[in-house]
Design an enzyme around this catalytic site. Sequence first.
Site, PDB file in Angstrom:
ATOM      1  N   SER A  92     -16.528  -3.277  -9.592  1.00 52.77           N
ATOM      2  CA  SER A  92     -17.579  -2.469  -8.974  1.00 52.77           C
ATOM      3  C   SER A  92     -18.858  -2.579  -9.793  1.00 52.77           C
ATOM      4  O   SER A  92     -18.818  -2.752 -11.020  1.00 52.77           O
ATOM      5  CB  SER A  92     -17.117  -1.015  -8.949  1.00 52.77           C
ATOM      6  OG  SER A  92     -18.197  -0.170  -8.658  1.00 52.77           O
ATOM      7  N   LYS A 130     -12.413   0.535 -14.089  1.00 54.01           N
ATOM      8  CA  LYS A 130     -12.754  -0.825 -13.621  1.00 54.01           C
ATOM      9  C   LYS A 130     -13.051  -1.723 -14.817  1.00 54.01           C
ATOM     10  O   LYS A 130     -12.612  -2.874 -14.864  1.00 54.01           O
ATOM     11  CB  LYS A 130     -13.965  -0.779 -12.674  1.00 54.01           C
ATOM     12  CG  LYS A 130     -13.675  -0.112 -11.355  1.00 54.01           C
ATOM     13  CD  LYS A 130     -12.706  -0.943 -10.518  1.00 54.01           C
ATOM     14  CE  LYS A 130     -12.265  -0.243  -9.264  1.00 54.01           C
ATOM     15  NZ  LYS A 130     -11.141  -0.888  -8.600  1.00 54.01           N
ATOM     16  N   ASN A 188     -20.152   9.454   0.097  1.00 49.88           N
ATOM     17  CA  ASN A 188     -21.099   8.343   0.198  1.00 49.88           C
ATOM     18  C   ASN A 188     -22.114   8.572   1.312  1.00 49.88           C
ATOM     19  O   ASN A 188     -21.841   9.253   2.303  1.00 49.88           O
ATOM     20  CB  ASN A 188     -20.359   7.021   0.452  1.00 49.88           C
ATOM     21  CG  ASN A 188     -19.512   6.623  -0.744  1.00 49.88           C
ATOM     22  OD1 ASN A 188     -18.307   6.557  -0.661  1.00 49.88           O
ATOM     23  ND2 ASN A 188     -20.151   6.386  -1.870  1.00 49.88           N
ATOM     24  N   TYR A 208     -13.958   6.752 -13.420  1.00 45.14           N
ATOM     25  CA  TYR A 208     -13.669   5.723 -12.414  1.00 45.14           C
ATOM     26  C   TYR A 208     -14.229   4.371 -12.863  1.00 45.14           C
ATOM     27  O   TYR A 208     -13.522   3.356 -12.869  1.00 45.14           O
ATOM     28  CB  TYR A 208     -14.283   6.127 -11.059  1.00 45.14           C
ATOM     29  CG  TYR A 208     -14.364   4.973 -10.087  1.00 45.14           C
ATOM     30  CD1 TYR A 208     -13.210   4.407  -9.559  1.00 45.14           C
ATOM     31  CD2 TYR A 208     -15.595   4.407  -9.726  1.00 45.14           C
ATOM     32  CE1 TYR A 208     -13.281   3.320  -8.685  1.00 45.14           C
ATOM     33  CE2 TYR A 208     -15.673   3.329  -8.862  1.00 45.14           C
ATOM     34  CZ  TYR A 208     -14.515   2.789  -8.348  1.00 45.14           C
ATOM     35  OH  TYR A 208     -14.578   1.715  -7.496  1.00 45.14           O
ATOM     36  N   ASP A 247       0.867  -1.189   0.000  1.00 42.90           N
ATOM     37  CA  ASP A 247       0.000   0.000   0.000  1.00 42.90           C
ATOM     38  C   ASP A 247       0.897   1.230   0.000  1.00 42.90           C
ATOM     39  O   ASP A 247       1.959   1.220   0.626  1.00 42.90           O
ATOM     40  CB  ASP A 247      -0.909  -0.008   1.256  1.00 42.90           C
ATOM     41  CG  ASP A 247      -2.177   0.805   1.050  1.00 42.90           C
ATOM     42  OD1 ASP A 247      -2.064   2.014   0.774  1.00 42.90           O
ATOM     43  OD2 ASP A 247      -3.266   0.234   1.160  1.00 42.90           O
TER      44      ASP A 247
HETATM   45  P1  NAD Z   1      -9.693   2.630   0.021  1.00 44.47           P
HETATM   46  O1  NAD Z   1      -9.314   3.919  -0.617  1.00 44.47           O
HETATM   47  O2  NAD Z   1     -10.075   2.640   1.449  1.00 44.47           O
HETATM   48  O3  NAD Z   1      -8.549   1.554  -0.193  1.00 44.47           O
HETATM   49  C1  NAD Z   1      -7.718   1.536  -1.331  1.00 44.47           C
HETATM   50  C2  NAD Z   1      -6.285   1.389  -0.837  1.00 44.47           C
HETATM   51  O4  NAD Z   1      -5.410   1.339  -1.970  1.00 44.47           O
HETATM   52  C3  NAD Z   1      -5.822   2.548   0.045  1.00 44.47           C
HETATM   53  O5  NAD Z   1      -5.209   2.035   1.209  1.00 44.47           O
HETATM   54  C4  NAD Z   1      -4.812   3.297  -0.837  1.00 44.47           C
HETATM   55  O6  NAD Z   1      -3.810   3.909  -0.059  1.00 44.47           O
HETATM   56  C5  NAD Z   1      -4.279   2.177  -1.708  1.00 44.47           C
HETATM   57  N1  NAD Z   1      -3.761   2.599  -3.021  1.00 44.47           N
HETATM   58  C6  NAD Z   1      -4.395   3.341  -3.965  1.00 44.47           C
HETATM   59  N2  NAD Z   1      -3.604   3.495  -5.043  1.00 44.47           N
HETATM   60  C7  NAD Z   1      -2.454   2.827  -4.798  1.00 44.47           C
HETATM   61  C8  NAD Z   1      -1.255   2.610  -5.514  1.00 44.47           C
HETATM   62  N3  NAD Z   1      -1.059   3.140  -6.737  1.00 44.47           N
HETATM   63  N4  NAD Z   1      -0.286   1.871  -4.960  1.00 44.47           N
HETATM   64  C9  NAD Z   1      -0.450   1.336  -3.725  1.00 44.47           C
HETATM   65  N5  NAD Z   1      -1.548   1.505  -2.980  1.00 44.47           N
HETATM   66  C10 NAD Z   1      -2.551   2.251  -3.516  1.00 44.47           C
HETATM   67  O7  NAD Z   1     -10.893   2.021  -0.863  1.00 44.47           O
HETATM   68  P2  NAD Z   1     -11.871   0.800  -0.571  1.00 44.47           P
HETATM   69  O8  NAD Z   1     -13.222   1.342  -0.325  1.00 44.47           O
HETATM   70  O9  NAD Z   1     -11.266  -0.121   0.411  1.00 44.47           O
HETATM   71  O10 NAD Z   1     -11.881   0.134  -2.005  1.00 44.47           O
HETATM   72  C11 NAD Z   1     -11.008  -0.920  -2.356  1.00 44.47           C
HETATM   73  C12 NAD Z   1     -11.239  -1.287  -3.824  1.00 44.47           C
HETATM   74  O11 NAD Z   1     -12.603  -1.620  -4.020  1.00 44.47           O
HETATM   75  C13 NAD Z   1     -10.929  -0.127  -4.788  1.00 44.47           C
HETATM   76  O12 NAD Z   1     -10.304  -0.666  -5.937  1.00 44.47           O
HETATM   77  C14 NAD Z   1     -12.309   0.398  -5.126  1.00 44.47           C
HETATM   78  O13 NAD Z   1     -12.342   0.978  -6.391  1.00 44.47           O
HETATM   79  C15 NAD Z   1     -13.152  -0.868  -5.075  1.00 44.47           C
HETATM   80  N6  NAD Z   1     -14.571  -0.599  -4.789  1.00 44.47           N
HETATM   81  C16 NAD Z   1     -14.908   0.156  -3.691  1.00 44.47           C
HETATM   82  C17 NAD Z   1     -16.248   0.443  -3.442  1.00 44.47           C
HETATM   83  C18 NAD Z   1     -16.646   1.304  -2.264  1.00 44.47           C
HETATM   84  O14 NAD Z   1     -17.738   1.860  -2.276  1.00 44.47           O
HETATM   85  N7  NAD Z   1     -15.837   1.430  -1.216  1.00 44.47           N
HETATM   86  C19 NAD Z   1     -17.246  -0.052  -4.299  1.00 44.47           C
HETATM   87  C20 NAD Z   1     -16.862  -0.845  -5.376  1.00 44.47           C
HETATM   88  C21 NAD Z   1     -15.508  -1.100  -5.622  1.00 44.47           C
HETATM   89  N1  UDP Z   2     -27.020  10.186  -1.371  1.00 45.85           N
HETATM   90  C1  UDP Z   2     -27.698  11.264  -0.817  1.00 45.85           C
HETATM   91  N2  UDP Z   2     -26.980  12.171  -0.104  1.00 45.85           N
HETATM   92  C2  UDP Z   2     -25.644  12.077   0.115  1.00 45.85           C
HETATM   93  C3  UDP Z   2     -24.954  10.964  -0.450  1.00 45.85           C
HETATM   94  C4  UDP Z   2     -25.675  10.052  -1.193  1.00 45.85           C
HETATM   95  O1  UDP Z   2     -28.915  11.391  -0.981  1.00 45.85           O
HETATM   96  O2  UDP Z   2     -25.049  12.944   0.775  1.00 45.85           O
HETATM   97  C5  UDP Z   2     -27.772   9.180  -2.137  1.00 45.85           C
HETATM   98  C6  UDP Z   2     -27.324   9.025  -3.574  1.00 45.85           C
HETATM   99  O3  UDP Z   2     -28.021   9.926  -4.404  1.00 45.85           O
HETATM  100  C7  UDP Z   2     -27.674   7.553  -3.845  1.00 45.85           C
HETATM  101  C8  UDP Z   2     -27.467   6.876  -2.501  1.00 45.85           C
HETATM  102  O4  UDP Z   2     -27.536   7.923  -1.526  1.00 45.85           O
HETATM  103  O5  UDP Z   2     -29.040   7.430  -4.209  1.00 45.85           O
HETATM  104  C9  UDP Z   2     -26.125   6.167  -2.363  1.00 45.85           C
HETATM  105  O6  UDP Z   2     -25.092   7.086  -2.698  1.00 45.85           O
HETATM  106  P1  UDP Z   2     -23.552   6.717  -2.541  1.00 45.85           P
HETATM  107  O7  UDP Z   2     -22.765   7.887  -3.016  1.00 45.85           O
HETATM  108  O8  UDP Z   2     -23.305   6.220  -1.156  1.00 45.85           O
HETATM  109  O9  UDP Z   2     -23.377   5.461  -3.503  1.00 45.85           O
HETATM  110  P2  UDP Z   2     -23.492   5.373  -5.116  1.00 45.85           P
HETATM  111  O10 UDP Z   2     -24.332   6.508  -5.592  1.00 45.85           O
HETATM  112  O11 UDP Z   2     -22.103   5.432  -5.592  1.00 45.85           O
HETATM  113  O12 UDP Z   2     -24.153   4.068  -5.376  1.00 45.85           O
END
Ligand code: NAD
Ligand code: UDP
Length: 338
Positions: free
Chosen positions: A125, A153, A199, A149, A32
């Site tokens: 995602s 993916k 979020n 973003y 990381d």
């Molecule tokens: P996060 O930001 O908490 O964790 C990502 C980690 O990767 C962090 O610790 C960051 O420091 C590290 N990182 C980023 N770029 C790097 C690099 N170039 N080299 C080394 N380390 C690096 O995010 P998360 O919520 O734990 O998400 C993890 C994965 O899941 C991500 O790929 C994200 O896109 C995917 N994802 C997250 C969500 C969500 O809502 N949290 C939803 C769908 C997919």
């Molecule tokens: N949302 C909202 N207010 C906020 C953040 C999110 O009403 O401050 C709503 C957003 O429009 C969506 C849901 O909550 O309908 C989930 O949003 P989030 O950003 O957590 O996830 P994503 O939209 O990426 O699925």
Amino acid sequence: MRKVLVTGGAGYIGSHTVVALIERGFEVVVVDNFCNSSPLVLPRMAEITGVEPQVVEADLLDRSALDDLFSVHQFDAVVHFAGLKAVGESVQNPLLYYKNNVAGSLNLFAAMQAHICLNLVFSSSATVYGDPDSVPIKEDFRLSPTNPYGRTKLMVEEILADLGNANPQWRIALLRYFNPVGAHPSGSIGEMPNGTPNNLMPYITQVAAGTLQQLSVFGDDYPTKDGTGVRDYIHVMDLAAAHLAALLKLPQQETSVRAYNIGTGVGYSVLQMIDAFETESGVNIPYTITNRRPGDIAECYADCERSKRELGWRAHRDLVEMMRDQWRWQSLNPQGYR
Ligand code: NAD
Ligand code: UDP
């Protein structure tokens, strides 16, 4: 499967998965660069598991650091979380996202190929589906992300499909997460958003804690049960268990690359989320209805039959646990890991 490299293992989902892997007896090495996490998560993981994972501070963009890592360790598999994840930021600064998420992944896959480590679980995602034609969403639906973003993916998924075609020995699980929420039930690890959260859940808990004044509900004129957006929220502990299940199933996976939806299969509206949080915490969440957030979709939830059938995994935790654990984490750690 014994020794696993976890990229981004200090982050939100990564840290919970590392804990699950250690508890299952895996030897874990985390790589990381801490661009969106803190090294202070490491002693917290040790508190929970009794084992502090080995950590290498390095950037996936540094190919030679990756080669060093694979030369020192013989990994059986990689779980690849490292990436940037803020949709709005990706619209403002797409090159940063393509470089970090796509070029970083290319470096990782090249190092894996060079060192013949061909087992991978990748964090994809639900954003790869974009605005779906119908719900629940199945894995074979059209893929059409609506922002940079999401496109990073999808690009990585396509790169992995090509790798699997070129060498069928690869075993790759693409986990398409829906909306991760909650925290470890100990309250020791959880999500630490930088600045104002984008979020819904961290926003709600920060309003409850008094850090933020009120919640904006982005639109109440969607064609949904109460007009507000509907999502498939999944507890991060269930998500961690899905990674474990996918990893254990990789050797038996029939095709070299396979996508899996990781959600609960149930959609909740923003108003239902507020209500559930208020009921669980006893704290009132002041909110106002505002305009829709540009780029938001009305409704998104998963069909999880494939994950159930092929991974033997399903989500067990309900909304009450999601709210309770998210609130415990926020209450015990108002400043995150600081
Ligand atoms: P996060 O930001 O908490 O964790 C990502 C980690 O990767 C962090 O610790 C960051 O420091 C590290 N990182 C980023 N770029 C790097 C690099 N170039 N080299 C080394 N380390 C690096 O995010 P998360 O919520 O734990 O998400 C993890 C994965 O899941 C991500 O790929 C994200 O896109 C995917 N994802 C997250 C969500 C969500 O809502 N949290 C939803 C769908 C997919
Ligand atoms: N949302 C909202 N207010 C906020 C953040 C999110 O009403 O401050 C709503 C957003 O429009 C969506 C849901 O909550 O309908 C989930 O949003 P989030 O950003 O957590 O996830 P994503 O939209 O990426 O699925």
